[in-house]
Design a protein around this motif. Structure first.
Motif, mmCIF file in Angstrom:
data_model
loop_
_atom_site.group_PDB
_atom_site.id
_atom_site.type_symbol
_atom_site.label_atom_id
_atom_site.label_comp_id
_atom_site.label_asym_id
_atom_site.label_seq_id
_atom_site.Cartn_x
_atom_site.Cartn_y
_atom_site.Cartn_z
ATOM 1 N N ILE A 21 1.010 -1.119 0.005
ATOM 2 C CA ILE A 21 -0.102 0.158 0.049
ATOM 3 C C ILE A 21 1.011 1.186 0.084
ATOM 4 O O ILE A 21 2.043 1.457 0.700
ATOM 5 N N LEU A 51 -2.866 0.141 -4.147
ATOM 6 C CA LEU A 51 -2.484 -1.186 -3.979
ATOM 7 C C LEU A 51 -1.610 -1.829 -5.076
ATOM 8 O O LEU A 51 -2.272 -1.705 -6.166
ATOM 9 N N ILE A 70 1.617 7.519 3.569
ATOM 10 C CA ILE A 70 1.720 6.190 3.666
ATOM 11 C C ILE A 70 3.052 5.723 2.666
ATOM 12 O O ILE A 70 2.781 5.839 1.291
ATOM 13 N N LYS A 88 3.959 -3.213 3.237
ATOM 14 C CA LYS A 88 3.283 -4.200 2.909
ATOM 15 C C LYS A 88 1.834 -4.024 3.896
ATOM 16 O O LYS A 88 2.058 -4.065 5.216
ATOM 17 N N LEU A 89 0.828 -4.079 3.486
ATOM 18 C CA LEU A 89 -0.495 -4.113 3.955
ATOM 19 C C LEU A 89 -0.977 -5.559 4.253
ATOM 20 O O LEU A 89 -1.439 -5.743 5.255
ATOM 21 N N ARG A 142 -3.221 -10.034 6.738
ATOM 22 C CA ARG A 142 -3.305 -8.543 6.755
ATOM 23 C C ARG A 142 -2.545 -8.166 7.959
ATOM 24 O O ARG A 142 -2.497 -8.522 9.211
ATOM 25 N N ASN A 143 -1.822 -7.069 7.665
ATOM 26 C CA ASN A 143 -1.197 -6.329 8.777
ATOM 27 C C ASN A 143 -2.043 -5.400 9.656
ATOM 28 O O ASN A 143 -2.358 -4.226 9.302
ATOM 29 N N VAL A 193 -0.871 -1.757 10.842
ATOM 30 C CA VAL A 193 -0.900 -1.032 9.736
ATOM 31 C C VAL A 193 -2.210 -0.656 9.226
ATOM 32 O O VAL A 193 -2.552 0.719 9.185
ATOM 33 N N TRP A 194 -3.206 -1.460 9.383
ATOM 34 C CA TRP A 194 -4.415 -1.326 8.928
ATOM 35 C C TRP A 194 -5.190 -0.224 10.060
ATOM 36 O O TRP A 194 -6.084 0.808 9.695
#
Length: 564
Positions: A87, A103, A164, A168-169, A175-176, A179-180
């Motif tokens: 992302i 993305l 941003i 890596k999302l 899924r991280n 970060v989300w």
């Protein structure tokens, strides 16, 4: 290479991007994405130097700049592995402006196959790869910053929202969450961002599935071979189109009205140097970077130039696949530190939407000297950006109250934020009148339906109509702009960012300019003229009225009269 097979693969690759877009539009939460379709999707050949392979018919300013985002994602996050998604939105690291979140994810296949070398003209692209890349870019209606909608009258990047860099999302399919949640906590409408980002991930899953089907049917070596052939074909066609332009140097200059911080015009100069089948586009003489937010990063400039070149090639040849081959005969020179190549942390929020339009105007203006029977007059030359937002009621009032809530319940804070662009008039050309009430050039969105807008936000649309008589007169008349009037039912903050309020869209071949745009605030029975760029604290009952520019006229006419 078999022409029929090449055509089939061209449509196959493009269909991947189109289906990604359908998924993204249907799954998104925000009206800006699901109704206006303010997003773009593309497919790339993988490797250390990714090559654009196909794109959908989405937003020109997104698509031409997307290769820079994919290159940045690969350069900063390699090695990419199955299940990874990068992302980014940093304009100085592959992005264009902060609301456009990109993305990028690889699509791998089992094993690695040797691939035959392609034509010598594509030797600078990877000739062996075991994966493709899919990418999506969506304009998120709010990413934080100093005003709702994240298109403020900023003077530095930090005021425009969360930044941003390429990270890596999703990694290995997981899924991280840190970060989300960091992203969601820095925006005004986290539930919307949560849904829109998930929609982008869904689009990538669609893209991966469709690529797997193509490779499963034809095999990876043949699919890669056809991909390289398409890139070489696009380069050949682009060179053929440039060769039809008479050799020479063609110059043009236009200016932005102002930068939102002062009243001084901001000139953009271009020289097009045509030599055989190559084109050099030199922006020497363009203004230095400005204090306001109309600075544009080089990827945006290249995007606008490629858009113009592709329009010419399509008109001359009738066909041109959009991929990395289109970029090959083109050299773009931009003075470092200028409006079109600012140093960080210059503000750039409006460079993507407004300056990109003026770059198109100057490139077409220069091309009009070389191809006078082909190039149309200036279109409206702006996207007439409107953002607004506020609160429908009281959410967590103090830090202590917010911290006492269950995790995730802060997502329910009744805040709203919206962004839209408004169409206008298209320039007339040698072939006929310009279209009225359309999005032009670097913008290709739909208009948000009145019903959807009023259902989602505390507003009432009081007028939405053509601005009759705003197109420039001539042998062929420019298209008319639009009138859009929005009444706010509760207090809100709104920002207007528009151009062509002082400098009208030019006519060509003796045609008259289109009418400039005009903004008005209607409050307590009074009409207050507004500048093209302003932020307003609105009261219940206030009405913002936006009158967008008409397109320039083309060709002289005995009955020509000045546009009022």
């Amino acid at each position: 290479m078999d022409a029929a097979t090449l055509t089939i693969f061209n449509h196959l690759f493009a269909s991947v991007a189109e289906e990604m877009g359908v998924t993204l539009g249907r799954a998104a939460y925000s009206p800006n994405i699901k109704e206006r379709l303010d997003y773009s999707c593309a497919v790339f050949l993988g490797g250390p130097r990714p090559a654009l392979l196909a794109q959908a018919a989405h937003i020109p300013v997104h698509l031409g700049a997307m290769p820079a985002s994919v290159r940045a994602a690969v350069a900063r996050c390699a090695p990419l592995r199955p299940g990874d998604v990068v992302i980014l939105n940093d304009p100085y690291q592959g992005g264009n402006h902060l609301p456009d979140i990109t993305l990028v994810s690889p699509v791998f296949f089992s094993g690695q196959w040797p691939v035959a070398s392609g034509p010598s003209s594509t030797d600078h692209w990877p000739l062996t790869t075991d994966h493709f890349l899919v990418a999506s870019r969506a304009h998120h209606a709010d990413v934080g910053g100093m005003s709702p909608g994240s298109m403020p009258l900023s003077t530095e990047l930090y005021q425009e929202g969360i930044i941003i860099p390429p990270i890596k999302l999703v990694e290995g399919g997981a899924r991280n969450e840190a970060v989300w949640q960091l992203i969601l906590r820095n925006v005004r409408t986290p539930w919307e961002r949560d849904g829109d980002l998930a929609a982008q991930l869904a689009a990538h899953a669609t893209g991966a599935e469709r690529l797997q089907l193509i490779v499963g049917r034809y095999g990876l070596p043949e699919t890669i071979r056809q991909a390289h052939a398409l890139i070489a074909y696009a380069e050949t066609l682009t060179r053929a189109a440039i060769a039809r332009i008479p050799d020479g140097t063609y110059r043009f200059e236009d200016a932005l009205d102002d930068d939102g911080q002062s009243d001084a015009p901001v000139p953009i100069c271009v020289a097009l140097i045509v030599a055989g089948d190559t084109l050099t586009v030199d922006f020497a003489g363009t203004a230095p970077a400005v204090a306001g937010n109309l600075n544009a990063v080089p990827a945006i400039v290249e995007s606008a130039v490629v858009y113009c070149l592709r329009c010419v090639a399509l008109t001359l040849l009738g066909i041109l696949p959009m991929n990395q081959g289109v970029f090959a005969p083109l050299t773009v020179r931009i003075p470092p530190g200028s409006l079109l190549d600012p140093h960080p942390p210059h503000a750039v929020a409006a460079g993507n939407v407004e300056t990109a339009q003026r770059v198109v105007d100057v490139v077409f203006g220069a091309l009009a000297s070389a191809l006078p029977d082909l190039i149309p007059a200036a279109s409206q030359g702006t996207m007439n950006n409107l953002t607004f937002g506020g609160s429908r009621g009281q959410g967590p009032g103090t830090r202590e109250e917010a911290s006492s809530l269950e995790p995730g319940t802060w997502n329910l804070t009744p805040v709203f934020a919206y962004y839209e662009t408004v169409g206008g008039g298209a320039g007339a050309g040698p072939a006929g009148d310009g279209a009225s009430g359309v999005h032009v050039h670097m913008s290709n969105t739909r208009n948000t339906p009145v019903e959807a807008l009023e259902m989602a936000y505390p507003i009432r649309v009081e007028a939405y109509a053509l601005r009759h008589g705003s197109g420039g007169r001539g042998q062929h008349t420019g298209g008319d702009g639009l009138v859009r009037a929005i009444c706010f039912l509760i207090s809100a903050t709104a920002t207007l960012t528009g151009e062509r309020r002082r400098r009208a869209p030019y006519g060509l071949a003796g045609g008259q300019p289109g009418a400039p745009g005009h903004n008005t605030l209607l409050r307590d029975g009074a009409a207050i003229d507004l500048p093209g760029k302003t932020t307003l604290a609105l009261r219940p009952g206030d009405v913002i009225r936006i009158e967008t520019p008409g397109g320039g006229g083309w060709g002289s006419s005995r009955s020509v009269s000045s546009v009022q």
